[in-house]
Design an enzyme around this catalytic site. Structure first.
Site, PDB file in Angstrom:
ATOM      1  CB  SER A   1     -53.308 -50.069 -47.492  1.00  0.00           C
ATOM      2  OG  SER A   1     -51.969 -50.655 -46.780  1.00  0.00           O
TER       3      SER A   1
ATOM      4  CE  LYS B   1     -51.537 -50.147 -40.135  1.00  0.00           C
ATOM      5  NZ  LYS B   1     -52.345 -50.784 -39.294  1.00  0.00           N
ATOM      6  CB  SER B   2     -48.322 -45.657 -36.346  1.00  0.00           C
ATOM      7  OG  SER B   2     -49.326 -45.323 -37.203  1.00  0.00           O
TER       8      SER B   2
ATOM      9  CG  LEU C   1     -55.358 -56.995 -38.893  1.00  0.00           C
ATOM     10  CD1 LEU C   1     -55.563 -58.106 -37.695  1.00  0.00           C
ATOM     11  CD2 LEU C   1     -56.486 -56.865 -39.767  1.00  0.00           C
ATOM     12  CB  SER C   2     -56.716 -51.144 -36.513  1.00  0.00           C
ATOM     13  OG  SER C   2     -56.520 -50.245 -35.634  1.00  0.00           O
ATOM     14  N   GLY C   3     -53.614 -51.529 -34.896  1.00  0.00           N
ATOM     15  CA  GLY C   3     -52.943 -52.015 -33.738  1.00  0.00           C
ATOM     16  C   GLY C   3     -51.871 -53.138 -33.907  1.00  0.00           C
TER      17      GLY C   3
HETATM   18  P1  ADP Z   1     -50.984 -49.419 -36.010  1.00  0.00           P
HETATM   19  O1  ADP Z   1     -50.353 -48.285 -36.686  1.00  0.00           O
HETATM   20  O2  ADP Z   1     -50.803 -50.664 -36.773  1.00  0.00           O
HETATM   21  O3  ADP Z   1     -52.605 -49.307 -36.025  1.00  0.00           O
HETATM   22  P2  ADP Z   1     -49.947 -48.823 -33.580  1.00  0.00           P
HETATM   23  O4  ADP Z   1     -48.441 -48.749 -34.046  1.00  0.00           O
HETATM   24  O5  ADP Z   1     -50.594 -47.545 -33.541  1.00  0.00           O
HETATM   25  O6  ADP Z   1     -50.630 -49.733 -34.674  1.00  0.00           O
HETATM   26  O7  ADP Z   1     -49.998 -49.517 -32.329  1.00  0.00           O
HETATM   27  C1  ADP Z   1     -49.071 -50.860 -32.157  1.00  0.00           C
HETATM   28  C2  ADP Z   1     -49.176 -51.192 -30.648  1.00  0.00           C
HETATM   29  O8  ADP Z   1     -48.408 -52.243 -30.373  1.00  0.00           O
HETATM   30  C3  ADP Z   1     -48.348 -50.049 -29.609  1.00  0.00           C
HETATM   31  O9  ADP Z   1     -48.681 -49.815 -28.601  1.00  0.00           O
HETATM   32  C4  ADP Z   1     -46.910 -50.684 -29.722  1.00  0.00           C
HETATM   33  O10 ADP Z   1     -46.169 -50.103 -28.477  1.00  0.00           O
HETATM   34  C5  ADP Z   1     -47.405 -52.245 -29.480  1.00  0.00           C
HETATM   35  N1  ADP Z   1     -46.242 -53.235 -30.058  1.00  0.00           N
HETATM   36  C6  ADP Z   1     -45.779 -54.382 -29.372  1.00  0.00           C
HETATM   37  N2  ADP Z   1     -44.993 -54.790 -30.119  1.00  0.00           N
HETATM   38  C7  ADP Z   1     -44.843 -54.345 -31.237  1.00  0.00           C
HETATM   39  C8  ADP Z   1     -44.052 -54.491 -32.436  1.00  0.00           C
HETATM   40  N3  ADP Z   1     -43.244 -55.522 -32.376  1.00  0.00           N
HETATM   41  N4  ADP Z   1     -43.966 -53.728 -33.367  1.00  0.00           N
HETATM   42  C9  ADP Z   1     -44.852 -52.493 -33.515  1.00  0.00           C
HETATM   43  N5  ADP Z   1     -45.736 -52.210 -32.344  1.00  0.00           N
HETATM   44  C10 ADP Z   1     -45.628 -53.159 -31.178  1.00  0.00           C
END
Ligand code: ADP
Length: 206
Positions: free
Chosen positions: A111, A43-44, A38-40
């Site tokens: 995806s 992944k990034s 999911l978003s957040g």
């Molecule tokens: P996505 O790319 O899935 O939309 P992001 O990477 O942009 O998500 O954001 C994820 C957020 O969650 C970041 O603020 C990151 O610091 C936080 N976070 C906390 N725990 C984790 C973890 N175990 N793995 C990845 N991100 C994490």
């Protein structure tokens, strides 16, 4: 998904230098690390953290990041199901070129559709596609709301938002599941590296 060539006047040119030649120079195999969730979900964050560690080990890498790709290659696509499918098909084709170039290619895309991800898996050799499911419930992602998108989706400002008004199909048999809701980022990165080491994609000697 295989798209038939529009023109019949094209012929595949066989390169002199092969993927194996490039991998030999790089000193490692190439593969797609496909982060989905999911978003957040993270992944990034994970894709870039894993890339950083690979880079420091001297590996050749590239991250294809969802939002970045939508600034260029996929700038003409929105978030309808058809557009999402086309987005993933293009990214799959680019990732396929990148593994041919000998890189570790890390992709960070929601995806949401299983068939789209399986479509990319089908573009490359079986061992070259590593699906990494960033498992994190919508409640946690929404509480993080990194980009303020959940809030906007809840009030109807954003349509077709995955997890709110558009479905997410979790993988049935991903190569790896990382619990990004409860684990630290470092623990998740370690988990990915354990997989890479166990599958001889990287060596502890580098
Ligand atoms: P996505 O790319 O899935 O939309 P992001 O990477 O942009 O998500 O954001 C994820 C957020 O969650 C970041 O603020 C990151 O610091 C936080 N976070 C906390 N725990 C984790 C973890 N175990 N793995 C990845 N991100 C994490």
């Amino acid at each position: 998904m295989i798209i038939k060539n529009k023109s019949s006047d094209i012929t595949w040119h066989r390169p002199i230098i092969s993927r194996e030649d490039r991998q030999q120079v790089n000193g490692h195999r190439s593969a797609i690390l496909w982060f989905t969730g999911l978003s957040g979900a993270g992944k990034s964050t994970l894709a870039h953290a894993v890339e950083e560690r690979l880079h420091r080990m001297g590996c050749s890498t590239y991250v294809l990041d969802g939002d970045n790709v939508r600034h260029g290659l996929c700038a003409d696509l929105g978030f309808t199901s058809d557009n999402r499918t086309e987005n993933i098909r293009r990214v799959g084709e680019v990732a396929k070129l990148m593994i041919d170039a000998g890189l570790f290619t890390l992709t960070a895309f929601i995806s949401p559709f299983r068939s789209d991800r399986e479509g990319v898996r089908g573009m490359v050799m079986p061992h070259e596609f590593i699906e990494i499911y960033c498992q994190c419930g919508v409640d946690v992602c929404e509480a993080r709301d990194v980009k303020g998108l959940y809030k906007r989706a809840r009030i109807g400002e954003i349509k077709n938002f995955t997890g709110i008004s558009s479905p997410y199909e979790a993988p049935f048999k991903p190569e790896l599941v990382v619990n990004t809701a409860d684990q630290t980022i470092d623990a998740c990165v370690d988990q990915v590296f354990t997989y890479l080491l166990d599958h001889d994609l990287v060596s502890s000697k580098r």
